[in-house]
Scaffold this motif. Sequence first.
Motif, PDB file in Angstrom:
ATOM      1  N   ARG A   9       0.799  -1.235   0.000  1.00  0.00           N
ATOM      2  CA  ARG A   9       0.000   0.000   0.000  1.00  0.00           C
ATOM      3  C   ARG A   9       0.828   1.280   0.000  1.00  0.00           C
ATOM      4  NH1 ARG A   9      -3.875  -2.421   4.552  1.00  0.00           N
ATOM      5  NH2 ARG A   9      -4.623  -4.174   3.332  1.00  0.00           N
ATOM      6  N   ILE A  10       2.141   1.138   0.079  1.00  0.00           N
ATOM      7  CA  ILE A  10       3.035   2.305   0.079  1.00  0.00           C
ATOM      8  C   ILE A  10       4.023   2.127  -1.067  1.00  0.00           C
ATOM      9  CG2 ILE A  10       4.793   3.563   1.375  1.00  0.00           C
ATOM     10  CD1 ILE A  10       2.338   3.915   2.839  1.00  0.00           C
ATOM     11  N   GLU A  11       4.192   3.171  -1.858  1.00  0.00           N
ATOM     12  CA  GLU A  11       5.049   3.036  -3.032  1.00  0.00           C
ATOM     13  C   GLU A  11       6.437   3.624  -2.868  1.00  0.00           C
ATOM     14  OE1 GLU A  11       3.127   4.172  -6.621  1.00  0.00           O
ATOM     15  OE2 GLU A  11       1.351   2.962  -6.196  1.00  0.00           O
ATOM     16  N   SER A  12       6.620   4.526  -1.914  1.00  0.00           N
ATOM     17  CA  SER A  12       7.950   5.111  -1.725  1.00  0.00           C
ATOM     18  C   SER A  12       8.187   5.403  -0.251  1.00  0.00           C
ATOM     19  CB  SER A  12       8.091   6.396  -2.537  1.00  0.00           C
ATOM     20  OG  SER A  12       7.339   7.428  -1.944  1.00  0.00           O
ATOM     21  N   ALA A  13       9.462   5.497   0.105  1.00  0.00           N
ATOM     22  CA  ALA A  13       9.836   5.762   1.497  1.00  0.00           C
ATOM     23  C   ALA A  13       9.275   7.092   1.980  1.00  0.00           C
ATOM     24  CB  ALA A  13      11.359   5.736   1.632  1.00  0.00           C
ATOM     25  N   GLU A  14       9.147   8.050   1.049  1.00  0.00           N
ATOM     26  CA  GLU A  14       8.616   9.368   1.423  1.00  0.00           C
ATOM     27  C   GLU A  14       7.157   9.274   1.873  1.00  0.00           C
ATOM     28  OE1 GLU A  14      10.270   8.910  -1.670  1.00  0.00           O
ATOM     29  OE2 GLU A  14      12.100   9.516  -0.645  1.00  0.00           O
ATOM     30  N   GLN A  15       6.449   8.247   1.412  1.00  0.00           N
ATOM     31  CA  GLN A  15       5.031   8.070   1.762  1.00  0.00           C
ATOM     32  C   GLN A  15       4.843   7.326   3.083  1.00  0.00           C
ATOM     33  OE1 GLN A  15       3.715   5.904  -1.761  1.00  0.00           O
ATOM     34  NE2 GLN A  15       2.599   7.703  -2.452  1.00  0.00           N
ATOM     35  N   LEU A  16       5.936   6.897   3.685  1.00  0.00           N
ATOM     36  CA  LEU A  16       5.849   6.077   4.894  1.00  0.00           C
ATOM     37  C   LEU A  16       6.075   6.932   6.145  1.00  0.00           C
ATOM     38  CD1 LEU A  16       5.634   3.277   6.243  1.00  0.00           C
ATOM     39  CD2 LEU A  16       8.092   3.014   5.887  1.00  0.00           C
ATOM     40  N   PRO A  17       4.985   7.284   6.858  1.00  0.00           N
ATOM     41  CA  PRO A  17       5.153   8.021   8.115  1.00  0.00           C
ATOM     42  C   PRO A  17       5.836   7.120   9.148  1.00  0.00           C
ATOM     43  CG  PRO A  17       2.872   8.087   7.343  1.00  0.00           C
ATOM     44  CD  PRO A  17       3.580   7.044   6.540  1.00  0.00           C
ATOM     45  N   GLU A  18       6.751   7.681   9.921  1.00  0.00           N
ATOM     46  CA  GLU A  18       7.511   6.872  10.871  1.00  0.00           C
ATOM     47  C   GLU A  18       6.637   6.180  11.907  1.00  0.00           C
ATOM     48  OE1 GLU A  18      11.012   8.710  12.610  1.00  0.00           O
ATOM     49  OE2 GLU A  18      11.235   9.887  10.781  1.00  0.00           O
ATOM     50  N   ASP A  19       5.504   6.794  12.239  1.00  0.00           N
ATOM     51  CA  ASP A  19       4.648   6.218  13.282  1.00  0.00           C
ATOM     52  C   ASP A  19       3.436   5.467  12.735  1.00  0.00           C
ATOM     53  OD1 ASP A  19       6.200   6.977  15.460  1.00  0.00           O
ATOM     54  OD2 ASP A  19       5.395   9.002  15.402  1.00  0.00           O
TER      55      ASP A  19
END
Length: 85
Positions: A23-33
């Motif tokens: 469901r996430i395509e890039s590291a920038e889209q991944l909130p740390e929490d």
Amino acid sequence: SATLEASTSLSKLKNIIVCHLKRIESAEQLPEDAELASLGLDSMTAMNLLFDIEDQFNVAFDESLLTPEVFKSCRSLHLALLTLI
């Protein structure tokens, strides 16, 4: 410095995690929490993620770290990883 190492390892970790989340395509889209389970991380995916993290960082997670709390978010995984590198 320790801060730079932590920042670099976080970035690398996010890239590894994203490879295992549909469901996430890039590291920038991944909130740390963000809860990884809500993003598609299940027990099978978590094991594959663990193997990738251990391989990429050349570490071994102790059994005490193999808990739902550690695999809850990118931040919790990163904190556990920092104790190993």
